[in-house]
Design a protein around this motif. Structure first.
Motif, PDB file in Angstrom:
ATOM      1  N   MET A   1       0.845  -1.168   0.000  1.00  0.00           N
ATOM      2  CA  MET A   1       0.000   0.000   0.000  1.00  0.00           C
ATOM      3  C   MET A   1       0.892   1.232   0.000  1.00  0.00           C
ATOM      4  O   MET A   1       1.939   1.249   0.604  1.00  0.00           O
ATOM      5  CB  MET A   1      -0.899  -0.008   1.225  1.00  0.00           C
ATOM      6  CG  MET A   1      -1.842   1.114   1.229  1.00  0.00           C
ATOM      7  SD  MET A   1      -3.267   0.902   2.278  1.00  0.00           S
ATOM      8  CE  MET A   1      -3.485  -0.816   2.382  1.00  0.00           C
TER       9      MET A   1
ATOM     10  N   SER B   1      -1.276   7.560   0.499  1.00  0.00           N
ATOM     11  CA  SER B   1      -2.701   7.517   0.187  1.00  0.00           C
ATOM     12  C   SER B   1      -3.483   8.156   1.325  1.00  0.00           C
ATOM     13  O   SER B   1      -3.049   8.164   2.464  1.00  0.00           O
ATOM     14  CB  SER B   1      -3.157   6.079  -0.045  1.00  0.00           C
ATOM     15  OG  SER B   1      -2.932   5.297   1.083  1.00  0.00           O
TER      16      SER B   1
ATOM     17  N   CYS C   1      -7.812   9.779   2.310  1.00  0.00           N
ATOM     18  CA  CYS C   1      -9.243   9.571   2.069  1.00  0.00           C
ATOM     19  C   CYS C   1      -9.637   9.900   0.638  1.00  0.00           C
ATOM     20  O   CYS C   1     -10.591   9.342   0.125  1.00  0.00           O
ATOM     21  CB  CYS C   1     -10.069  10.481   2.977  1.00  0.00           C
ATOM     22  SG  CYS C   1      -9.838  10.181   4.709  1.00  0.00           S
TER      23      CYS C   1
ATOM     24  N   LEU D   1      -4.544   9.213  -4.016  1.00  0.00           N
ATOM     25  CA  LEU D   1      -3.469   8.241  -3.923  1.00  0.00           C
ATOM     26  C   LEU D   1      -2.366   8.717  -4.851  1.00  0.00           C
ATOM     27  O   LEU D   1      -2.563   8.824  -6.048  1.00  0.00           O
ATOM     28  CB  LEU D   1      -3.961   6.860  -4.349  1.00  0.00           C
ATOM     29  CG  LEU D   1      -2.936   5.740  -4.376  1.00  0.00           C
ATOM     30  CD1 LEU D   1      -2.444   5.456  -2.958  1.00  0.00           C
ATOM     31  CD2 LEU D   1      -3.536   4.484  -4.966  1.00  0.00           C
TER      32      LEU D   1
ATOM     33  N   THR E   1      -6.349   4.096  -6.930  1.00  0.00           N
ATOM     34  CA  THR E   1      -7.418   4.963  -6.444  1.00  0.00           C
ATOM     35  C   THR E   1      -7.728   4.590  -5.001  1.00  0.00           C
ATOM     36  O   THR E   1      -7.441   3.479  -4.563  1.00  0.00           O
ATOM     37  CB  THR E   1      -8.708   4.803  -7.277  1.00  0.00           C
ATOM     38  OG1 THR E   1      -9.133   3.439  -7.210  1.00  0.00           O
ATOM     39  CG2 THR E   1      -8.503   5.207  -8.718  1.00  0.00           C
ATOM     40  N   THR E   2      -8.322   5.509  -4.290  1.00  0.00           N
ATOM     41  CA  THR E   2      -8.738   5.248  -2.916  1.00  0.00           C
ATOM     42  C   THR E   2     -10.118   5.843  -2.685  1.00  0.00           C
ATOM     43  O   THR E   2     -10.418   6.928  -3.173  1.00  0.00           O
ATOM     44  CB  THR E   2      -7.713   5.805  -1.899  1.00  0.00           C
ATOM     45  OG1 THR E   2      -8.165   5.514  -0.585  1.00  0.00           O
ATOM     46  CG2 THR E   2      -7.503   7.285  -2.047  1.00  0.00           C
TER      47      THR E   2
ATOM     48  N   ARG F   1     -13.377   5.990   0.426  1.00  0.00           N
ATOM     49  CA  ARG F   1     -13.842   5.687   1.785  1.00  0.00           C
ATOM     50  C   ARG F   1     -15.360   5.749   1.800  1.00  0.00           C
ATOM     51  O   ARG F   1     -15.949   6.769   1.471  1.00  0.00           O
ATOM     52  CB  ARG F   1     -13.273   6.683   2.786  1.00  0.00           C
ATOM     53  CG  ARG F   1     -13.694   6.358   4.209  1.00  0.00           C
ATOM     54  CD  ARG F   1     -13.158   7.401   5.171  1.00  0.00           C
ATOM     55  NE  ARG F   1     -13.697   7.190   6.485  1.00  0.00           N
ATOM     56  CZ  ARG F   1     -12.986   6.972   7.567  1.00  0.00           C
ATOM     57  NH1 ARG F   1     -11.679   6.962   7.478  1.00  0.00           N
ATOM     58  NH2 ARG F   1     -13.546   6.788   8.728  1.00  0.00           N
TER      59      ARG F   1
ATOM     60  N   GLN G   1     -12.048   2.083   4.126  1.00  0.00           N
ATOM     61  CA  GLN G   1     -11.143   2.690   3.157  1.00  0.00           C
ATOM     62  C   GLN G   1     -10.707   1.597   2.194  1.00  0.00           C
ATOM     63  O   GLN G   1     -10.208   0.549   2.621  1.00  0.00           O
ATOM     64  CB  GLN G   1      -9.908   3.243   3.880  1.00  0.00           C
ATOM     65  CG  GLN G   1      -8.956   3.981   2.992  1.00  0.00           C
ATOM     66  CD  GLN G   1      -9.418   5.389   2.715  1.00  0.00           C
ATOM     67  OE1 GLN G   1     -10.142   5.969   3.526  1.00  0.00           O
ATOM     68  NE2 GLN G   1      -9.031   5.939   1.605  1.00  0.00           N
ATOM     69  N   THR G   2     -10.922   1.791   0.902  1.00  0.00           N
ATOM     70  CA  THR G   2     -10.538   0.792  -0.092  1.00  0.00           C
ATOM     71  C   THR G   2      -9.519   1.394  -1.046  1.00  0.00           C
ATOM     72  O   THR G   2      -9.753   2.446  -1.628  1.00  0.00           O
ATOM     73  CB  THR G   2     -11.763   0.291  -0.882  1.00  0.00           C
ATOM     74  OG1 THR G   2     -12.685  -0.279   0.039  1.00  0.00           O
ATOM     75  CG2 THR G   2     -11.363  -0.761  -1.902  1.00  0.00           C
ATOM     76  N   VAL G   3      -8.399   0.708  -1.181  1.00  0.00           N
ATOM     77  CA  VAL G   3      -7.352   1.120  -2.117  1.00  0.00           C
ATOM     78  C   VAL G   3      -7.324   0.104  -3.239  1.00  0.00           C
ATOM     79  O   VAL G   3      -7.286  -1.104  -2.992  1.00  0.00           O
ATOM     80  CB  VAL G   3      -5.972   1.193  -1.426  1.00  0.00           C
ATOM     81  CG1 VAL G   3      -4.886   1.522  -2.430  1.00  0.00           C
ATOM     82  CG2 VAL G   3      -6.001   2.222  -0.299  1.00  0.00           C
TER      83      VAL G   3
ATOM     84  N   THR H   1      -6.982  -5.150  -4.711  1.00  0.00           N
ATOM     85  CA  THR H   1      -7.968  -4.379  -3.953  1.00  0.00           C
ATOM     86  C   THR H   1      -7.735  -4.661  -2.480  1.00  0.00           C
ATOM     87  O   THR H   1      -7.705  -5.814  -2.061  1.00  0.00           O
ATOM     88  CB  THR H   1      -9.395  -4.781  -4.350  1.00  0.00           C
ATOM     89  OG1 THR H   1      -9.537  -4.613  -5.768  1.00  0.00           O
ATOM     90  CG2 THR H   1     -10.424  -3.929  -3.634  1.00  0.00           C
TER      91      THR H   1
END
Length: 94
Positions: A1, A5, A7, A10, A35-36, A38, A43-45, A64
């Motif tokens: 990660m 990054s 909210c 990224l 991309t990131t 929330r 929170q998804t990267v 992901t």
């Protein structure tokens, strides 16, 4: 990660990952975009790139990484997303 990054953004998503398979073979994946997002405290990267060496060379790859964000919803705007533990999903596609 990526340590940069947050909210809403990224940056510097230039990462390399080595995947070792049970049969001893491996893939080297170079991620060059991410991309990131929330939503509801998660929170998804999402990182995208290509397999640059080994099994699946030339194929598209996507990782992901969802993580539960600690603290108040705006805290990650200043501190960034420092890391994650738990499950991630890796897809390598033709």
């Amino acid at each position: 990660m990526s340590p940069s990054s947050s909210c809403v953004t990224l940056s510097g998503a230039r990462l390399t990952e080595i995947v070792q398979y049970a049969d001893g073979k491996r893939s080297v994946i170079a991620y060059d975009d991410g991309t990131t997002v929330r939503v509801l405290g998660v929170q998804t990267v999402k990182l995208t790139g290509r397999v640059v060496e080994g099994r699946g060379m030339g194929q598209a790859a996507q990782r992901t990484v969802p993580s539960l964000a600690d603290g108040v919803p705006t805290e990650c705007l200043s501190t960034g997303l420092r890391g994650s533990s738990g499950q991630a999903q890796l897809e390598v596609r033709p």
